[in-house]
Design an enzyme around this catalytic site. Structure first.
Site, PDB file in Angstrom:
ATOM      1  N   PHE A  12       0.554  -1.196  -0.226  1.00 50.60           N
ATOM      2  CA  PHE A  12      -0.081   0.049  -0.071  1.00 50.60           C
ATOM      3  C   PHE A  12       1.238   1.570  -0.103  1.00 50.60           C
ATOM      4  O   PHE A  12       0.754   1.874  -0.899  1.00 50.60           O
ATOM      5  CB  PHE A  12      -0.763  -0.264   1.183  1.00 50.60           C
ATOM      6  CG  PHE A  12      -1.990   1.267   1.527  1.00 50.60           C
ATOM      7  CD1 PHE A  12      -2.202   2.540   0.739  1.00 50.60           C
ATOM      8  CD2 PHE A  12      -1.182   1.128   3.178  1.00 50.60           C
ATOM      9  CE1 PHE A  12      -2.029   3.766   1.126  1.00 50.60           C
ATOM     10  CE2 PHE A  12      -1.853   2.362   3.626  1.00 50.60           C
ATOM     11  CZ  PHE A  12      -2.892   3.598   3.152  1.00 50.60           C
ATOM     12  N   ILE A  13       2.269   1.486   0.634  1.00 47.05           N
ATOM     13  CA  ILE A  13       2.456   2.579   0.962  1.00 47.05           C
ATOM     14  C   ILE A  13       3.529   2.683  -0.019  1.00 47.05           C
ATOM     15  O   ILE A  13       3.741   3.742  -0.840  1.00 47.05           O
ATOM     16  CB  ILE A  13       3.322   2.754   2.259  1.00 47.05           C
ATOM     17  CG1 ILE A  13       2.037   2.580   3.093  1.00 47.05           C
ATOM     18  CG2 ILE A  13       3.938   3.976   2.499  1.00 47.05           C
ATOM     19  CD1 ILE A  13       2.168   3.088   4.800  1.00 47.05           C
ATOM     20  N   SER A 119       4.610   3.939  14.954  1.00 50.29           N
ATOM     21  CA  SER A 119       4.239   4.666  16.092  1.00 50.29           C
ATOM     22  C   SER A 119       3.498   3.907  17.144  1.00 50.29           C
ATOM     23  O   SER A 119       3.808   3.951  18.400  1.00 50.29           O
ATOM     24  CB  SER A 119       2.896   5.154  15.776  1.00 50.29           C
ATOM     25  OG  SER A 119       1.552   3.793  15.744  1.00 50.29           O
ATOM     26  N   TYR A 142       5.830  -7.196  17.262  1.00 52.02           N
ATOM     27  CA  TYR A 142       6.339  -5.634  15.747  1.00 52.02           C
ATOM     28  C   TYR A 142       6.648  -4.110  16.176  1.00 52.02           C
ATOM     29  O   TYR A 142       7.412  -3.526  15.369  1.00 52.02           O
ATOM     30  CB  TYR A 142       4.696  -5.705  15.157  1.00 52.02           C
ATOM     31  CG  TYR A 142       4.803  -4.474  13.973  1.00 52.02           C
ATOM     32  CD1 TYR A 142       5.196  -4.811  12.866  1.00 52.02           C
ATOM     33  CD2 TYR A 142       3.497  -3.148  14.172  1.00 52.02           C
ATOM     34  CE1 TYR A 142       5.312  -3.629  11.630  1.00 52.02           C
ATOM     35  CE2 TYR A 142       3.529  -2.388  13.786  1.00 52.02           C
ATOM     36  CZ  TYR A 142       4.287  -2.185  12.614  1.00 52.02           C
ATOM     37  OH  TYR A 142       4.211  -1.767  11.434  1.00 52.02           O
ATOM     38  N   VAL A 172      -1.935   4.919   8.723  1.00 54.34           N
ATOM     39  CA  VAL A 172      -2.015   5.325   7.403  1.00 54.34           C
ATOM     40  C   VAL A 172      -2.837   4.630   7.161  1.00 54.34           C
ATOM     41  O   VAL A 172      -3.724   3.658   7.344  1.00 54.34           O
ATOM     42  CB  VAL A 172      -0.421   4.481   7.537  1.00 54.34           C
ATOM     43  CG1 VAL A 172      -0.768   5.439   5.600  1.00 54.34           C
ATOM     44  CG2 VAL A 172       1.010   5.117   7.181  1.00 54.34           C
ATOM     45  N   VAL A 186      -7.866  -1.295  10.187  1.00 52.67           N
ATOM     46  CA  VAL A 186      -9.131  -1.583  10.391  1.00 52.67           C
ATOM     47  C   VAL A 186     -10.477  -0.821   9.170  1.00 52.67           C
ATOM     48  O   VAL A 186     -11.338  -0.356   8.988  1.00 52.67           O
ATOM     49  CB  VAL A 186      -9.200  -0.366  12.295  1.00 52.67           C
ATOM     50  CG1 VAL A 186      -9.065   0.945  11.930  1.00 52.67           C
ATOM     51  CG2 VAL A 186     -10.272  -0.077  12.349  1.00 52.67           C
TER      52      VAL A 186
HETATM   53  C1  UD1 Z   1      -0.474  -0.631  14.801  1.00 51.92           C
HETATM   54  C2  UD1 Z   1       0.461   0.786  15.257  1.00 51.92           C
HETATM   55  C3  UD1 Z   1       1.027   1.744  13.454  1.00 51.92           C
HETATM   56  C4  UD1 Z   1       0.785   0.429  12.716  1.00 51.92           C
HETATM   57  C5  UD1 Z   1       0.122  -0.573  12.598  1.00 51.92           C
HETATM   58  C6  UD1 Z   1      -0.296  -1.626  11.586  1.00 51.92           C
HETATM   59  C7  UD1 Z   1       0.174   1.160  16.838  1.00 51.92           C
HETATM   60  C8  UD1 Z   1      -0.200   2.793  17.786  1.00 51.92           C
HETATM   61  N1  UD1 Z   1      -0.125   1.566  15.912  1.00 51.92           N
HETATM   62  O1  UD1 Z   1      -1.602  -0.049  14.453  1.00 51.92           O
HETATM   63  O2  UD1 Z   1       2.274   2.245  13.469  1.00 51.92           O
HETATM   64  O3  UD1 Z   1       1.813   1.048  11.303  1.00 51.92           O
HETATM   65  O4  UD1 Z   1      -0.523  -1.259  13.461  1.00 51.92           O
HETATM   66  O5  UD1 Z   1      -0.698  -3.159  11.178  1.00 51.92           O
HETATM   67  O6  UD1 Z   1       0.359   0.671  17.635  1.00 51.92           O
HETATM   68  N2  UD1 Z   1      -9.360  -3.122  15.347  1.00 51.92           N
HETATM   69  C9  UD1 Z   1     -11.147  -3.349  15.615  1.00 51.92           C
HETATM   70  N3  UD1 Z   1     -11.436  -3.839  14.285  1.00 51.92           N
HETATM   71  C10 UD1 Z   1     -11.150  -4.507  12.728  1.00 51.92           C
HETATM   72  C11 UD1 Z   1      -9.538  -4.157  12.866  1.00 51.92           C
HETATM   73  C12 UD1 Z   1      -8.883  -3.499  13.988  1.00 51.92           C
HETATM   74  O7  UD1 Z   1     -11.350  -2.471  16.221  1.00 51.92           O
HETATM   75  O8  UD1 Z   1     -11.477  -5.351  11.977  1.00 51.92           O
HETATM   76  C13 UD1 Z   1      -9.003  -1.769  15.929  1.00 51.92           C
HETATM   77  C14 UD1 Z   1      -8.051  -2.484  16.400  1.00 51.92           C
HETATM   78  O9  UD1 Z   1      -8.554  -3.590  17.620  1.00 51.92           O
HETATM   79  C15 UD1 Z   1      -6.775  -0.974  17.136  1.00 51.92           C
HETATM   80  C16 UD1 Z   1      -7.983  -0.272  16.243  1.00 51.92           C
HETATM   81  O10 UD1 Z   1      -8.950  -0.729  15.352  1.00 51.92           O
HETATM   82  O11 UD1 Z   1      -7.722  -0.984  18.493  1.00 51.92           O
HETATM   83  C17 UD1 Z   1      -6.809  -0.171  14.668  1.00 51.92           C
HETATM   84  O12 UD1 Z   1      -6.175  -1.571  14.413  1.00 51.92           O
HETATM   85  P1  UD1 Z   1      -5.485  -1.359  13.281  1.00 51.92           P
HETATM   86  O13 UD1 Z   1      -5.908  -0.910  12.177  1.00 51.92           O
HETATM   87  O14 UD1 Z   1      -5.408  -3.187  13.229  1.00 51.92           O
HETATM   88  O15 UD1 Z   1      -3.801  -1.025  14.065  1.00 51.92           O
HETATM   89  P2  UD1 Z   1      -2.899  -0.195  15.224  1.00 51.92           P
HETATM   90  O16 UD1 Z   1      -3.205  -2.055  15.612  1.00 51.92           O
HETATM   91  O17 UD1 Z   1      -3.616   0.858  15.539  1.00 51.92           O
END
Ligand code: UD1
Length: 320
Positions: A12-13, A119, A142, A172, A186
């Site tokens: 993607f990036i 991050s 990770y 991102v 997400v």
């Molecule tokens: C983390 C890192 C980010 C990294 C990324 C790679 C942090 C703050 N960020 O992102 O730097 O690039 O991983 O994957 O640590 N969620 C749902 N439903 C879904 C999928 C996810 O509720 O179907 C929730 C997750 O539980 C989380 C949030 O959405 O609380 C974001 O998740 P995600 O998009 O996977 O990214 P991070 O884990 O925050």
């Protein structure tokens, strides 16, 4: 010989950076092993020289770096839960790959390497916003792997004079982000699901927040990092984000407006290794690069939904 190398060019990036370089008339080589990259993402990048190879192979790194001046290192297994399930693969594809690439870059006389930091290095320290002076506190494999890469960057600048710049990305999102894996970001998952009328699942209570950053801001930050004077940026690390945070529940509500989805989200148990809140202080990138996030969250989300609508993709998968 191409001037630029983009690792993870089918991701993607990486593909977004490569596309921006080609649009500016630059010569680009891309490398990807297709563990998470997609061949479909190479559409539109035909002018790029492409290598299908693995950075865990030192010879592939040498081949990729030959003749190159600037490297954007985007290749990684970019997922917290994936690293929890299989930390050895994350280490191989993030740490071993990064060291091999640095060694090959030094040998080939590459001038600058811009590194995709994460991050996640800040972990769950309660301080907000996260600023670069804070001690790292990685809480997932990770985060450890991405942070190890940051340390290697600084060391290679200090001991070998290779100009390295670390950009710590914050969540991102945008066009071309893969929605199909259990480990997908997400917003990629939610956009596809909600456009298809499928119920998205929120892990936890939905009050966790993120500094979601639209891809164009990240591409711009990378181009600035490649062009900035060495005396300002070599050996430096900085956040690359929007500088604002939003909860998942609020995000869901905006996506309902943008996609027309009428249902409620499902709620499931919080995800292991997740952090609660994330927000970046972006002043260092402003000072050192002149970086300003040109696209705010809502506009980025609107563009992403529009792109998903216009680009029929594979269906998203249900969470595990
Ligand atoms: C983390 C890192 C980010 C990294 C990324 C790679 C942090 C703050 N960020 O992102 O730097 O690039 O991983 O994957 O640590 N969620 C749902 N439903 C879904 C999928 C996810 O509720 O179907 C929730 C997750 O539980 C989380 C949030 O959405 O609380 C974001 O998740 P995600 O998009 O996977 O990214 P991070 O884990 O925050």
């Amino acid at each position: 010989m191409p001037k630029y190398l983009v690792t993870g060019a089918a991701g993607f990036i990486g593909r977004s950076i490569a596309a921006a370089l080609l649009k500016r008339g630059q010569t680009v080589r891309g490398i990807d092993n297709f563990i998470t990259g997609k061949r479909a993402n190479l559409a539109g990048l035909e002018a790029m020289e492409f290598l299908e190879a693995d950075l865990a192979d030192p010879d592939a790194c040498r081949h990729a770096c030959a003749g190159v001046e600037i490297v954007f290192h985007e290749a990684a297994l970019a997922s917290v839960p994936r690293s929890v399930a299989d930390p050895a693969s994350t280490n191989r594809n993030c740490v071993d790959a990064t060291l091999n690439l640095l060694l090959a870059a030094r040998e080939a006389g590459v001038r600058r390497l811009v590194y995709a930091g994460s991050s996640s290095a800040y972990g769950d320290a309660p301080t907000l916003p996260k600023h670069e002076e804070m001690s790292p506190n990685p809480i997932s494999p990770y985060a450890v792997a991405k942070l190890a890469g940051e340390h290697y960057m600084r060391a290679f600048t200090r001991v070998y004079g290779l100009e390295t710049v670390v950009l710590r990305y914050f969540n991102v999102f945008g066009p071309y982000q893969d929605p199909t894996s259990h480990y997908s970001g997400v917003l990629a998952v939610f956009c596809r699901k909600m456009l298809a009328g499928e119920q998205p699942t929120i892990f936890g209570d939905g009050e966790q927040s993120r500094d979601f950053t639209y891809i164009d801001n990240v591409v711009e930050g990378n181009l600035l990092a490649a062009a900035a004077p060495a005396e300002k940026v070599a050996g430096q690390m900085m956040n690359l984000a929007t500088g604002a945070r939003i909860t998942l529940n609020q995000t869901f509500a905006i996506l309902c407006e943008l996609t027309g989805y009428r249902g409620q989200p499902a709620y499931a148990a919080p995800r292991s290794g997740d952090i609660r809140h994330s927000l970046a202080d972006i002043r260092r990138a402003q000072d050192l690069l002149g970086y300003r996030p040109a696209v705010d969250f809502r506009e980025g989300l609107r563009r992403t939904v529009e792109w998903c609508r216009a680009t029929p993709g594979p269906p998203s998968v249900a969470p595990p």
